[in-house]
Design an enzyme around this catalytic site. Structure first.
Site, PDB file in Angstrom:
ATOM      1  N   ARG A  29     109.746  58.506  46.967  1.00  0.00           N
ATOM      2  CA  ARG A  29     108.748  59.418  46.387  1.00  0.00           C
ATOM      3  C   ARG A  29     107.626  59.753  47.377  1.00  0.00           C
ATOM      4  O   ARG A  29     106.476  59.950  46.968  1.00  0.00           O
ATOM      5  CB  ARG A  29     108.126  58.832  45.110  1.00  0.00           C
ATOM      6  CG  ARG A  29     109.104  58.613  43.971  1.00  0.00           C
ATOM      7  CD  ARG A  29     109.377  59.942  43.255  1.00  0.00           C
ATOM      8  NE  ARG A  29     110.003  59.719  41.964  1.00  0.00           N
ATOM      9  CZ  ARG A  29     109.344  59.737  40.807  1.00  0.00           C
ATOM     10  NH1 ARG A  29     108.074  59.990  40.748  1.00  0.00           N
ATOM     11  NH2 ARG A  29     109.996  59.527  39.678  1.00  0.00           N
ATOM     12  N   ARG A  33     102.255  63.320  44.354  1.00  0.00           N
ATOM     13  CA  ARG A  33     100.850  63.553  43.991  1.00  0.00           C
ATOM     14  C   ARG A  33      99.825  62.757  44.796  1.00  0.00           C
ATOM     15  O   ARG A  33      98.649  63.077  44.769  1.00  0.00           O
ATOM     16  CB  ARG A  33     100.650  63.266  42.500  1.00  0.00           C
ATOM     17  CG  ARG A  33     101.181  64.372  41.622  1.00  0.00           C
ATOM     18  CD  ARG A  33     101.277  63.916  40.177  1.00  0.00           C
ATOM     19  NE  ARG A  33     102.267  62.843  40.087  1.00  0.00           N
ATOM     20  CZ  ARG A  33     102.674  62.290  38.947  1.00  0.00           C
ATOM     21  NH1 ARG A  33     102.166  62.677  37.811  1.00  0.00           N
ATOM     22  NH2 ARG A  33     103.580  61.337  38.954  1.00  0.00           N
ATOM     23  N   ARG A  42     101.579  72.178  44.512  1.00  0.00           N
ATOM     24  CA  ARG A  42     101.944  72.005  43.098  1.00  0.00           C
ATOM     25  C   ARG A  42     101.050  72.871  42.200  1.00  0.00           C
ATOM     26  O   ARG A  42     101.508  73.418  41.192  1.00  0.00           O
ATOM     27  CB  ARG A  42     101.815  70.523  42.756  1.00  0.00           C
ATOM     28  CG  ARG A  42     102.089  70.123  41.327  1.00  0.00           C
ATOM     29  CD  ARG A  42     103.567  70.182  40.979  1.00  0.00           C
ATOM     30  NE  ARG A  42     103.778  69.627  39.649  1.00  0.00           N
ATOM     31  CZ  ARG A  42     103.516  70.274  38.521  1.00  0.00           C
ATOM     32  NH1 ARG A  42     103.048  71.498  38.559  1.00  0.00           N
ATOM     33  NH2 ARG A  42     103.722  69.698  37.350  1.00  0.00           N
ATOM     34  N   ASP A  79     114.656  66.379  41.778  1.00  0.00           N
ATOM     35  CA  ASP A  79     114.547  65.281  40.828  1.00  0.00           C
ATOM     36  C   ASP A  79     115.942  64.911  40.336  1.00  0.00           C
ATOM     37  O   ASP A  79     116.842  65.752  40.331  1.00  0.00           O
ATOM     38  CB  ASP A  79     113.666  65.656  39.639  1.00  0.00           C
ATOM     39  CG  ASP A  79     113.228  64.415  38.873  1.00  0.00           C
ATOM     40  OD1 ASP A  79     112.242  63.784  39.279  1.00  0.00           O
ATOM     41  OD2 ASP A  79     113.911  64.043  37.900  1.00  0.00           O
ATOM     42  N   TYR A 162     118.360  58.988  30.544  1.00  0.00           N
ATOM     43  CA  TYR A 162     117.393  60.031  30.193  1.00  0.00           C
ATOM     44  C   TYR A 162     118.013  61.061  29.252  1.00  0.00           C
ATOM     45  O   TYR A 162     117.347  61.589  28.361  1.00  0.00           O
ATOM     46  CB  TYR A 162     116.854  60.710  31.456  1.00  0.00           C
ATOM     47  CG  TYR A 162     115.918  59.817  32.226  1.00  0.00           C
ATOM     48  CD1 TYR A 162     114.563  59.749  31.891  1.00  0.00           C
ATOM     49  CD2 TYR A 162     116.372  59.010  33.257  1.00  0.00           C
ATOM     50  CE1 TYR A 162     113.694  58.912  32.576  1.00  0.00           C
ATOM     51  CE2 TYR A 162     115.513  58.167  33.952  1.00  0.00           C
ATOM     52  CZ  TYR A 162     114.179  58.117  33.607  1.00  0.00           C
ATOM     53  OH  TYR A 162     113.324  57.282  34.287  1.00  0.00           O
TER      54      TYR A 162
HETATM   55  O1  CP3 Z   1     111.240  60.758  46.909  1.00  0.00           O
HETATM   56  C1  CP3 Z   1     110.864  61.949  47.024  1.00  0.00           C
HETATM   57  O2  CP3 Z   1     109.799  62.271  47.581  1.00  0.00           O
HETATM   58  C2  CP3 Z   1     111.817  63.039  46.574  1.00  0.00           C
HETATM   59  C3  CP3 Z   1     111.667  63.555  45.274  1.00  0.00           C
HETATM   60  C4  CP3 Z   1     111.972  62.736  44.029  1.00  0.00           C
HETATM   61  C5  CP3 Z   1     111.288  62.957  42.808  1.00  0.00           C
HETATM   62  N1  CP3 Z   1     111.874  62.189  41.853  1.00  0.00           N
HETATM   63  C6  CP3 Z   1     110.147  63.881  42.642  1.00  0.00           C
HETATM   64  C7  CP3 Z   1     109.288  63.786  41.445  1.00  0.00           C
HETATM   65  C8  CP3 Z   1     112.965  61.768  43.783  1.00  0.00           C
HETATM   66  C9  CP3 Z   1     113.958  61.127  44.740  1.00  0.00           C
HETATM   67  C10 CP3 Z   1     112.896  61.444  42.395  1.00  0.00           C
HETATM   68  C11 CP3 Z   1     113.810  60.480  41.734  1.00  0.00           C
HETATM   69  C12 CP3 Z   1     113.615  60.158  40.321  1.00  0.00           C
HETATM   70  N2  CP3 Z   1     113.162  60.975  39.317  1.00  0.00           N
HETATM   71  C13 CP3 Z   1     113.967  58.906  39.753  1.00  0.00           C
HETATM   72  C14 CP3 Z   1     114.607  57.739  40.488  1.00  0.00           C
HETATM   73  C15 CP3 Z   1     113.606  56.919  41.237  1.00  0.00           C
HETATM   74  C16 CP3 Z   1     112.639  56.182  40.355  1.00  0.00           C
HETATM   75  O3  CP3 Z   1     111.423  56.461  40.499  1.00  0.00           O
HETATM   76  O4  CP3 Z   1     113.054  55.319  39.582  1.00  0.00           O
HETATM   77  C17 CP3 Z   1     113.668  58.981  38.377  1.00  0.00           C
HETATM   78  C18 CP3 Z   1     113.869  57.875  37.356  1.00  0.00           C
HETATM   79  C19 CP3 Z   1     113.169  60.290  38.114  1.00  0.00           C
HETATM   80  C20 CP3 Z   1     112.786  60.887  36.795  1.00  0.00           C
HETATM   81  C21 CP3 Z   1     111.371  61.321  36.763  1.00  0.00           C
HETATM   82  N3  CP3 Z   1     110.865  62.402  37.464  1.00  0.00           N
HETATM   83  C22 CP3 Z   1     110.299  60.757  36.023  1.00  0.00           C
HETATM   84  C23 CP3 Z   1     110.429  59.547  35.125  1.00  0.00           C
HETATM   85  C24 CP3 Z   1     109.152  61.523  36.290  1.00  0.00           C
HETATM   86  C25 CP3 Z   1     107.792  61.380  35.673  1.00  0.00           C
HETATM   87  C26 CP3 Z   1     107.042  60.223  36.198  1.00  0.00           C
HETATM   88  C27 CP3 Z   1     106.233  60.614  37.401  1.00  0.00           C
HETATM   89  O5  CP3 Z   1     106.267  59.887  38.397  1.00  0.00           O
HETATM   90  O6  CP3 Z   1     105.519  61.630  37.308  1.00  0.00           O
HETATM   91  C28 CP3 Z   1     109.512  62.530  37.237  1.00  0.00           C
HETATM   92  C29 CP3 Z   1     108.632  63.560  37.828  1.00  0.00           C
HETATM   93  C30 CP3 Z   1     108.592  63.656  39.313  1.00  0.00           C
HETATM   94  N4  CP3 Z   1     109.687  63.622  40.143  1.00  0.00           N
HETATM   95  C31 CP3 Z   1     107.424  63.870  40.104  1.00  0.00           C
HETATM   96  C32 CP3 Z   1     107.854  63.946  41.443  1.00  0.00           C
HETATM   97  C33 CP3 Z   1     107.004  64.208  42.655  1.00  0.00           C
HETATM   98  C34 CP3 Z   1     106.003  64.033  39.581  1.00  0.00           C
HETATM   99  C35 CP3 Z   1     105.842  65.361  38.872  1.00  0.00           C
HETATM  100  C36 CP3 Z   1     104.694  66.260  39.333  1.00  0.00           C
HETATM  101  O7  CP3 Z   1     104.344  66.310  40.521  1.00  0.00           O
HETATM  102  O8  CP3 Z   1     104.210  66.948  38.481  1.00  0.00           O
END
Ligand code: CP3
Length: 354
Positions: A29, A33, A42, A79, A162
């Site tokens: 990640r 943010r 964003r 994502d 999910y």
């Molecule tokens: O790693 C990176 O920089 C690449 C991008 C990436 C995102 N999500 C961007 C994201 C990757 C590889 C993921 C994987 C992901 N997404 C997982 C597996 C890894 C883990 O953390 O367990 C999972 C379970 C998700 C599902 C997901 N996406 C959730 C539960 C959420 C909300 C929680 C949160 O952290 O906000 C997201 C949103 C998300 N995915 C954001 C980002 C940058 C935040 C959203 C935003 O910027 O508005």
């Protein structure tokens, strides 16, 4: 001038079994943010999915941590829930709440998922991969570093979590109830996810991804018997299909909270690298994993939030525990939004000086 050959990049050497010292580093990640330049991009988009499906902006945020910190990898900005979305399940990200999907709980819901939709739906994501790869090749030609492009998908089980729950959950009770109580139905969903994940990752590789990673964030909620079926076997099918088609593209698996199942996962999935979570004691994990298999991990994201002496101590312990074997330094889970970017810079400096 450096040769633009695949084996010159540090992460590819580690995934080929070489103990590179100091180890290459990137952070799960890493585009997100906690970076002001991410928040600025964003803020120009209406929703998270608009960012994921805008190739220019998604490529820009993918490259931000590479430029700022000199990370050894760029991970595609997307994502894991893009795949259910591509299969036709509605998806939205509510501000501060995470993903929301209409839960799938029966055969009709699973039947409605359309595997033939995936190829068309993922086109913008593939365009992001092409843009990032071109930018990384250009950086390498200019002598600005050699970041490896990592594509990714969620693992079928975690994606199913999910899809069935309709969002995040502490326990994923509906998913586990279906896996135990309606195994045939659950298998239909898992088969669709395995097939479409192969399609999705193959397309990412053809577009320029040099490594692919499978995120199984909820692997650890399964009992051993179901872990073997839905984590190990499902992953093995994907890895076998990818490796027969792209034998030189390594696969990293992240079976979060696998615990005692880590050794079986490493031995039986066919992966080239295993990402270990924060709870894994690196020395014990290393003993469970073949000596030539890369280990990725596993700093606590909260140590990175804390910074200072606690961060230095935790990072040093991981470096020393995995010294002498193929290791890619990373976090044990995703970076947190409240992380100070200065702490990340300090961590990278510590690793480079090791
Ligand atoms: O790693 C990176 O920089 C690449 C991008 C990436 C995102 N999500 C961007 C994201 C990757 C590889 C993921 C994987 C992901 N997404 C997982 C597996 C890894 C883990 O953390 O367990 C999972 C379970 C998700 C599902 C997901 N996406 C959730 C539960 C959420 C909300 C929680 C949160 O952290 O906000 C997201 C949103 C998300 N995915 C954001 C980002 C940058 C935040 C959203 C935003 O910027 O508005």
């Amino acid at each position: 001038m450096t040769t633009v050959g695949p084996m010159t990049k540090k992460i590819l050497r580690v995934l080929d079994g070489e103990a590179v010292w100091p180890p290459p580093v990137w952070l799960m990640r890493q585009a997100g943010r906690f970076l002001p330049e991410y928040r600025a991009v964003r803020a120009t988009t209406t929703g998270f999915m608009d960012l994921c499906t805008n190739p220019e902006l998604a490529a820009e945020v993918t490259l931000q941590p590479v430029r700022r910190f000199g990370m050894d990898a760029a991970i595609l900005f997307s994502d894991i829930l893009v795949l259910p979305w591509a299969l036709g399940q509605d998806l939205r990200f509510a501000e501060g709440e995470g993903p929301i999907l209409p839960p799938i709980r029966d055969a009709a819901g699973i039947d409605a998922l359309d595997v033939t939709r995936v190829r068309g739906a993922i086109r913008p994501i593939l365009e992001t991969v092409r843009l990032v790869r071109a930018a990384l090749d250009e950086r390498q030609r200019e002598g600005e570093g050699e970041a490896t492009l990592i594509g990714f998908a969620g693992s079928p089980f975690t994606v199913a979590c999910y899809m069935i729950e309709g969002g995040g959950s502490k326990e994923f009770a509906h998913v586990r109830a279906m896996a135990h109580g309606q195994p045939e139905l659950f298998a239909v969903l898992m088969d669709k996810l395995v097939t479409s994940t192969i399609t999705y990752l193959s397309a990412q590789i053809l577009a320029g991804a040099e490594v692919v990673m499978l995120f199984d964030s909820w692997a650890g909620v399964l009992s051993p018997h179901l872990f073997r079926t839905h984590v190990i076997e499902a992953t093995a099918k994907i890895v076998a299909a990818l490796r027969s088609r792209f034998p030189r593209v390594p696969v990293i698996g992240f079976p979060r909270l696998a615990g005692m199942m880590l050794g079986e996962y490493a031995a039986n999935t066919g992966i080239q690298g295993v990402a270990i979570d924060t709870s894994a004691e690196p020395g014990y994990a290393a003993a469970m994993i073949p000596a030539t298999m890369a280990i990725q991990g596993n700093l606590d994201p909260l140590a990175l939030v804390a910074g200072g002496a606690a961060l230095t101590r935790e990072a040093e312990a991981i470096l020393q525990a995995l010294k002498g074997r193929p290791h890619i330094f990373n976090l044990g889970h995703g970076i947190l939004p409240q992380t100070n970017p200065e702490h990340v810079a300090a961590l990278i400096a510590q690793i480079r000086a090791a």
